[in-house]
Every structure is written in C-alpha cells, then in structure tokens.
Motif scaffolding. Structure first.
Motif: not given
Ligand SMILES: Cc1cc2nc3c(=O)[nH]c(=O)nc-3n(C[C@H](O)[C@H](O)[C@H](O)COP(=O)(O)OP(=O)(O)OC[C@H]3O[C@@H](n4cnc5c(N)ncnc54)[C@H](O)[C@@H]3O)c2cc1C
Length: 428
Positions: A32-34, A64-70
């Motif tokens: 799995v990449v990412g 990435g986005a998952s740890g920064r999102s709303g």
C-alpha cells in the motif's frame, strides 16, 4: 500566533511510534502506498482478511490531507447525487449513496472497535447564506427521507440561531448521523489498528516507481530510494502528492491548497454560545466556510482555496475576515494556529477509483469529501483483492478526464472557474 504550518492537530496528536524507513527488499502480498485514511484503511482491511501487507509512507502517518482536514465525517459525494446519476445511471448512483452511508457507519465502527480516541462528536449542519440554498436543502431532505435516511431536521433562521450564534445564515439542515473527529488521531488510530492486525508500516519511504510486473500474474515491484517491495498487488493511496510514481492517474487530479485556523481557547461558556449542540457546520457556497469546536473549546475554522501554491502564512488575514463575517463576536479572539493541505480534485468532482494494471489499484479524487469515502475505499480494495470486485468496479466505471492542458495549464482555467463560482455565491 504560533509558527505558521503548525497544525493544531499535530500539537494535540496522540503519541505514535516513529516507524522505520524501508531498507532493502521485502516481499508481501500487498504493498500500500500512502499513510492517510485511504492507505491505512486499505492496510487494515487487507490485514484483517489475512493478507501480508507493507505500507510505505513518504513522510509520517497522517502527514497529508487526512491529518489536516476539517474532520467532518459526511455521507455522500462532492459532485452530488445528480451528477452521479448522469455518470452511472440512477440505480448505481443510489447504490453509491447507500455505500457512502455504510462508510459513515464503518468509520464509527472502527473508532469504537479499535478504541480510537479522536473526539468523535455527532451532528452536522449545512447552512444557507442564500435563499436558493434553503430550497436546495429542503429538496435534499425530501430525497434523504425517501431513501430511508431519516431523522434530519430543517431549521428556519430563528431555529438555527438558537444553535449557531451567527447572523450570517438563513436556515439549514441538521444531520444527526454525520459527525466530526480529530482527523489526525483518527488516521493514527487506523494505522495502529492495521499494525495490530499484522501490517508492516514504513515511514520516510517515498515511492519513486511502481512496476506492475512483466507478465499477468507476476509480482509488482514498488521502489523507493532505499529498497523495494515485491508484491502480488499494489494499492496506490498517495492522493495529491503521489507524483511521478503514477504519472497517468496524476493528470486526472488537480492539487488545490485549502486552509484552516484555530482560535485561542474560548472557554466553555462562549463555546456553548457559539454552537450550542457542538455540531460541525458548513455553508453551501462553492467556496465554503466550515467550522466546529475542538475538545479544548477552540473554534476550528476552514475555508479558502488557492491554486498558486501552498502559503498558509499569506492566507491568515483572509481567514480572519471570513471568520469575523460568521462570528463578529470573536473579532478580538486571537488565532493561535494556521495550516493547510492539498485537496485532490477531479474534473467532475466524483471519486476516481480504478486499476493501473490488473494488480495495481488506486483510490484518489475525493474532491474535498474524503474522510468517510477513503475509509470505505479501503474496504472496497480489500474486497477486490480477495476476489470480490463488484462494488469497486461500480466506482471504476465512473468516467474521468485529465485536466485540459495538463495540471500546469489547467490552473488559469481553474482560477477563472473559481472567480465565476465566487461571483455566483455573491449574486445568487
Ligand atoms: C484543509 C482540508 C480540509 C478538509 N476537510 C475535510 C472534511 O471536513 N471532511 C472530508 O470528508 N474531507 C475533508 N478534506 C479532504 C480529506 O482530508 C481527503 O479527501 C482525505 O483525507 C484523503 O485521504 P487520502 O488517504 O487519500 O490522502 P492523504 O491523507 O493525503 O494521504 C496520502 C499520503 O500518501 C503519502 N504519499 C504521497 N505520495 C507518496 C509516495 N510517492 N510515496 C509514499 N507516500 C506517498 C502522503 O505523504 C500522504 O501521507 C479536507 C482536506 C483538507 C486539505
């Protein structure tokens, strides 16, 4: 103001181990990449089915986005159901809706089953800033009811004001099933669960190339600067930064920077006054504002997009103006943190799931609506690897086009499109 590019989520992250980088060669069933929600969920579902999984993350899990999102856990799709019906036909569009609701239940189930401490809070409000948006939420509610998604509540201006202390909104739709979480801790919890199920996680391991294998059935090779993973299957979950590891699908998403700020702690009384039921709130504009309360009673406020590059420092004054427009009573409350992340937008805003080769799957193009869908995508990839690709293949039927002129030349077009959407928001 704390240093820019200091997400409040990172400061309040659950302790997580530093995983080693890939060094040398490894064999696995699946690489799995990412290490965002898509990658961690894929690794978890596969490991639970007994597959031997290696996950490679360029930076750290949740970077990435998952740890920064709303942090909003929402059913549905960024492109909307009508677009899906045009792309797939009404019956499959309806199945996609049901699966998104399954994705929401899956997220809740994961959090409970793996004891993921991520401040799960129920409730979401879509709020209208234009009269036509009130009509839209009324129609949406009727459709949701007819699909058996009951319990939503339409609110007029006065009813909404008793919940959200903002002069800006005309009314809205309350969804008791949607929820919000600390997205970094949610992602870290999925990673921990994947590891506990047997997956091997490697951080600091940027994938440079993916070779599907010379003949059908041959193992794929996934290369980093320090090593290789040979695997029967590969799942690409790199979102906007996958880059040259998969040039063909890269052209189908445009990375767009979007931002959030966190106020200083407001204290329980003011927090309760602002959002009485602690639901997450999002307006219905194209360039939307969204916000929610954190466990320590800060207002976490998101909005704004930029196509010209990632610059959280430069956007703070604009975010301040947007926040003051929603809650003028917070004008003197300092902003402690500002950060941003990259959205992976497709031309049609529908998710882009598919295969680069028979044994190389990918999940991308969540278009700003990925926390629930990325988790569900992991389950669908695991089903497909296990020989049941029926559901994955419904998503894979959605037709996607590359951005016209490539991502570089598409930017001016997008900037123009966004200016049009802003005008539309202002005039409608
Ligand atoms: C500010 C912001 C607010 C948002 N708010 C919401 C919201 O409220 N609700 C919602 O549903 N969605 C929201 N989104 C969108 C949502 O966060 C994403 O759709 C979702 O997190 C995508 O998950 P992912 O795992 O695909 O990508 P990511 O979380 O970006 O993970 C991809 C990972 O892959 C790694 N990677 C990339 N390339 C490589 C490589 N070559 N080798 C190794 N590793 C690589 C990256 O380092 C990254 O960690 C928001 C996004 C942003 C930026």
């Amino acid at each position: 103001m704390k240093p820019i590019e200091s997400p409040w989520y990172a400061v309040t992250a659950a302790p997580a181990p530093r995983r080693p980088a890939l060094a040398g060669d490894l064999d696995a069933d699946v690489c799995v990449v990412g290490g965002g929600v898509a990658g961690c969920s894929t690794a978890l579902h596969l490991a639970e089915r007994g597959f031997d999984v290696v996950l490679l993350e360029e930076s750290a899990i949740g970077h990435g986005a998952s740890g920064r999102s709303g942090g909003q856990l929402l059913p549905g799709y960024s492109c909307g159901q009508d677009k899906l019906a045009r792309l797939l036909g009404p019956p499959d569009a309806r199945r996609l809706w049901d699966w998104s609701v399954e994705g929401l239940a899956l997220a809740r189930d994961r959090i409970a089953r793996h004891a993921i401490e991520c401040d799960l809070q129920a409730g979401h409000l879509q709020v209208a800033v234009r009269p036509r948006q009130l009509d839209a939420v009324a129609q949406e509610q009727a459709q949701l009811e007819s699909w058996g998604y009951g319990g939503t509540r339409l609110l007029d201006r006065d009813a909404l004001r008793t919940i959200v202390a903002s002069p800006r909104y005309l009314g809205g739709l309350y969804d008791p099933h949607a929820a919000h979480v600390h997205p970094l801790n949610y992602t870290l919890g999925l990673a921990r669960a994947a590891e506990a199920a047997g997956a091997r996680l490697r951080e600091g391991s940027r994938v440079l190339a993916v070779e599907p294998g010379p003949t059908p059935g041959a193992r794929a090779t996934v290369k980093t600067a320090q090593g290789r993973v040979r695997a029967r299957w590969v799942a690409l979950c790199g979102n906007a930064k996958l880059g040259s590891a998969a040039p063909t699908i890269r052209r189908r998403i445009m990375p767009i920077a979007t931002y959030m700020v966190a106020t200083a702690p407001l204290g329980p009384a003011l927090a309760r006054e602002l959002i009485a039921n602690r639901a997450a709130v999002a307006d219905l504009n194209w360039v939307l504002d969204y916000f929610r309360l954190s466990h320590d009673d800060r207002l976490l406020f998101g909005g704004k997009v930029s196509y010209s590059g990632y610059d959280p420092g430069g956007i703070v004054p604009g975010m301040r103006r947007r926040l003051d427009r929603v809650f003028p009573q917070l004008a003197k409350v300092p902003l402690d943190y500002a950060w941003g992340g990259l959205l992976d937008i497709t031309v049609n805003r529908a998710p882009d799931f598919g295969r680069l080769a028979p044994n190389v799957y990918y999940l991308q193009g969540f278009s700003g609506h990925g926390l629930v869908l990325a988790g569900l995508g992991g389950r669908l990839v695991a089903e497909a690897v296990a020989g049941h690709a029926e559901r994955f293949d419904v998503y894979a039927r959605i037709a996607h086009r590359p951005f016209p002129g490539g991502r570089l030349f598409a930017r001016p077009t997008l900037v123009a499109a966004m200016a049009w959407f802003r005008l539309r928001d202002a005039l409608a």
